[in-house]
Scaffold this motif. Structure first.
Motif, PDB file in Angstrom:
ATOM      1  N   LEU A   1       0.807  -1.216   0.000  1.00 59.66           N
ATOM      2  CA  LEU A   1       0.000   0.000   0.000  1.00 59.66           C
ATOM      3  C   LEU A   1       0.839   1.266   0.000  1.00 59.66           C
ATOM      4  O   LEU A   1       0.416   2.294  -0.532  1.00 59.66           O
ATOM      5  CB  LEU A   1      -0.937   0.000   1.208  1.00 59.66           C
ATOM      6  N   SER A   2       2.036   1.215   0.567  1.00 59.56           N
ATOM      7  CA  SER A   2       2.885   2.410   0.601  1.00 59.56           C
ATOM      8  C   SER A   2       3.237   2.856  -0.817  1.00 59.56           C
ATOM      9  O   SER A   2       3.385   4.055  -1.067  1.00 59.56           O
ATOM     10  CB  SER A   2       4.159   2.151   1.406  1.00 59.56           C
TER      11      SER A   2
ATOM     12  N   TYR B   1      -7.601   8.594  -0.236  1.00 66.66           N
ATOM     13  CA  TYR B   1      -8.389   8.526   0.997  1.00 66.66           C
ATOM     14  C   TYR B   1      -9.018   7.144   1.138  1.00 66.66           C
ATOM     15  O   TYR B   1      -9.026   6.557   2.236  1.00 66.66           O
ATOM     16  CB  TYR B   1      -9.471   9.594   0.979  1.00 66.66           C
ATOM     17  N   ALA B   2      -9.532   6.619   0.034  1.00 66.94           N
ATOM     18  CA  ALA B   2     -10.112   5.281   0.059  1.00 66.94           C
ATOM     19  C   ALA B   2      -9.058   4.241   0.440  1.00 66.94           C
ATOM     20  O   ALA B   2      -9.309   3.345   1.253  1.00 66.94           O
ATOM     21  CB  ALA B   2     -10.723   4.948  -1.302  1.00 66.94           C
ATOM     22  N   ALA B   3      -7.861   4.384  -0.138  1.00 67.92           N
ATOM     23  CA  ALA B   3      -6.791   3.426   0.149  1.00 67.92           C
ATOM     24  C   ALA B   3      -6.390   3.474   1.614  1.00 67.92           C
ATOM     25  O   ALA B   3      -6.135   2.435   2.237  1.00 67.92           O
ATOM     26  CB  ALA B   3      -5.585   3.710  -0.742  1.00 67.92           C
ATOM     27  N   SER B   4      -6.350   4.674   2.185  1.00 69.43           N
ATOM     28  CA  SER B   4      -5.952   4.812   3.586  1.00 69.43           C
ATOM     29  C   SER B   4      -6.980   4.213   4.539  1.00 69.43           C
ATOM     30  O   SER B   4      -6.677   3.954   5.701  1.00 69.43           O
ATOM     31  CB  SER B   4      -5.727   6.286   3.930  1.00 69.43           C
ATOM     32  N   HIS B   5      -8.193   3.974   4.036  1.00 73.03           N
ATOM     33  CA  HIS B   5      -9.247   3.375   4.856  1.00 73.03           C
ATOM     34  C   HIS B   5      -9.591   1.963   4.374  1.00 73.03           C
ATOM     35  O   HIS B   5     -10.684   1.452   4.646  1.00 73.03           O
ATOM     36  CB  HIS B   5     -10.500   4.253   4.833  1.00 73.03           C
ATOM     37  N   GLY B   6      -8.669   1.367   3.648  1.00 75.29           N
ATOM     38  CA  GLY B   6      -8.869  -0.008   3.206  1.00 75.29           C
ATOM     39  C   GLY B   6      -9.855  -0.172   2.082  1.00 75.29           C
ATOM     40  O   GLY B   6     -10.324  -1.296   1.823  1.00 75.29           O
TER      41      GLY B   6
ATOM     42  N   LEU C   1     -12.999  -2.071  -2.925  1.00 76.46           N
ATOM     43  CA  LEU C   1     -12.986  -0.743  -3.528  1.00 76.46           C
ATOM     44  C   LEU C   1     -14.295  -0.020  -3.226  1.00 76.46           C
ATOM     45  O   LEU C   1     -15.378  -0.589  -3.360  1.00 76.46           O
ATOM     46  CB  LEU C   1     -12.785  -0.851  -5.042  1.00 76.46           C
ATOM     47  N   TRP C   2     -14.166   1.230  -2.821  1.00 73.67           N
ATOM     48  CA  TRP C   2     -15.340   2.032  -2.462  1.00 73.67           C
ATOM     49  C   TRP C   2     -16.398   1.983  -3.553  1.00 73.67           C
ATOM     50  O   TRP C   2     -16.089   2.110  -4.742  1.00 73.67           O
ATOM     51  CB  TRP C   2     -14.914   3.475  -2.237  1.00 73.67           C
ATOM     52  N   GLY C   3     -17.647   1.834  -3.151  1.00 76.52           N
ATOM     53  CA  GLY C   3     -18.755   1.823  -4.088  1.00 76.52           C
ATOM     54  C   GLY C   3     -19.158   0.442  -4.550  1.00 76.52           C
ATOM     55  O   GLY C   3     -20.194   0.265  -5.181  1.00 76.52           O
ATOM     56  N   GLY C   4     -18.317  -0.523  -4.242  1.00 78.58           N
ATOM     57  CA  GLY C   4     -18.638  -1.890  -4.636  1.00 78.58           C
ATOM     58  C   GLY C   4     -18.466  -2.119  -6.128  1.00 78.58           C
ATOM     59  O   GLY C   4     -17.749  -1.382  -6.810  1.00 78.58           O
TER      60      GLY C   4
END
Length: 213
Positions: free
Chosen positions: A50-51, A166-171, A177-180
């Protein structure tokens, strides 16, 4: 003695070194950030670290800073040139078109409909920059710079990169992936790529005018 025909006169060699200005170095810094972001996105897709993704995302605002300063330096030193304008557009395509799309794809938006929307986004960015290059002189009305943008400028895609970061920092990347994900016909669509489709559409808008500060 008759003067030589201009058509037969040897063309003067274009020297990139002589035509290169300080502002162009900042433009290349913009391009370097974009290419680095693409490489890091590919590395993240291969290794899952992730980094790497976060470093790639961080290069987007860095590219934006270079993009802002190259224009200001060119105006300060009064070194506007056709070479600089073309360099700026090519760098922007990489940093604010290809790189954000690569990050979205690496983040998990890799379905068939996702690819269509991301390609559409990049093509809109390319078209937006081409239109700007051919209309900038008319839009400036004799001033040093244009008074407004037709459509949103391509660097606004930094916002999309911020959403992905921001999505990546919250998994919220990869399988989560956000939104499905939606299955539409033969392909998969991740709704987050609709933001890229909207961004591309706003970039090529003819009626949307944004004052240039």
């Amino acid at each position: 003695m008759p003067l030589p025909d201009p058509a037969t006169r040897p063309r003067k060699h274009f020297s990139m070194i002589r035509g290169f200005h300080l502002a162009d170095a900042f433009t290349l810094g913009n391009a370097a950030c974009g290419v680095g972001g693409v490489f890091l996105a590919m590395a993240y897709a291969a290794k899952g670290d992730l980094s790497l993704f976060m470093w790639a995302a961080a290069l987007a605002p860095a590219a934006f800073v270079f993009d802002v300063f190259d224009g200001r330096i060119a105006r300060w030193r009064q070194t506007h040139s056709a070479l600089g304008r073309e360099l700026d557009s090519l760098a922007d395509v990489i940093s604010f078109g290809v790189m954000p799309a690569s990050l979205a794809f690496a983040a998990g938006a890799s379905g068939g409909w996702d690819a269509v929307l991301l390609i559409y986004f990049v093509c809109c960015g390319v078209s937006r920059l081409a239109r700007y290059n051919v209309t900038a002189e008319a839009l400036s009305e004799g001033a040093d710079k244009v008074k407004y943008f037709e459509g949103t400028p391509i660097p606004t895609s930094v916002v999309l990169v911020g959403v992905l970061a921001y999505a990546a920092s919250h998994g919220g990347v990869g399988a989560t992936l956000w939104g499905g994900a939606w299955v539409l016909g033969p392909w998969v669509l991740h709704p987050i790529t609709l933001l890229f489709g909207l961004s591309g559409t706003l970039m090529i808008s003819k009626t949307l005018r944004i004052p240039k500060l």
